[in-house]
Enzyme design. Sequence first.
Site, short mmCIF file in Angstrom:
data_model
loop_
_atom_site.label_atom_id
_atom_site.label_comp_id
_atom_site.label_asym_id
_atom_site.label_seq_id
_atom_site.Cartn_x
_atom_site.Cartn_y
_atom_site.Cartn_z
N SER A 142 0.73 -1.25 0.20
CA SER A 142 0.03 -0.01 0.08
C SER A 142 0.86 1.24 -0.05
CB SER A 142 -0.72 -0.07 1.20
OG SER A 142 -1.82 1.04 1.20
N MET A 143 1.12 2.11 1.27
CA MET A 143 1.46 3.34 1.22
C MET A 143 0.80 4.53 0.50
SD MET A 143 3.57 4.75 3.30
CE MET A 143 4.76 5.57 3.96
#
Length: 230
Positions: free
Chosen positions: A127-128
């Site tokens: 993700s991030m």
Amino acid sequence: LGMFSELKFPVPWGHVAAKAWGPSEGHPVLCLHGWLDNANTFDKLIPLLPRGRCGSSGWIVLCGQAAHLSDPLSLSGCYYVAMDFSGHGLSSHRPAGCPYHFLDYVTDVRRVAAALQWRRFTLMGHSMGNFSFSYCFISSQFCFLYPEMVDKLILLESLGFLLAPEDTEAWLKSKRRVIDRLLSLEAKQQTPKARSPEAALQRLLEANSHLTAEGGAILLQRGATETPAG
């Protein structure tokens, strides 16, 4: 793979923390956590990965849209290092007043790879960011900036790094130059040289051809510090 060890890598503002699983001589895999998470993101995943050796180069997206890999994905028998980004987990926070820019996280990845002396490794990122802010995906950005260092890119809940084709070359050159220059300056860490006022002025004029001697002298009144030796 249930047992892990704690690692610390020095950085100018403190340290970047990480945890590692597997034999250190195994194929290197760097694991990057998601938004406001930390290295413990991978505690449940890594022990479940299949046994065997890593396959050949390729990439895969898990919980995403696309996948490709020339050989079956098999990552056990590798050396996994899951890092805490700066300000996350057990890593040092940046100094007060310093923002957390996404390119700085990419630089942290480059620092950790250098500290581990990894010239080429597998990158696994979670993700991030979200799909509205696809520029936030640190693992994809690193792979884009340093493709020669990444043999395999694994994305968890991510579409990858999206950039307009007309912006690609300029973005690549400018951002990689920024990171490389910063790390080069950090590696030198030379003690500031003491110069006479005349030598300091000469050095300033050499580095700034547009300055006059009078202008340089004015700047040095406030831009130089007198040492005990004079």
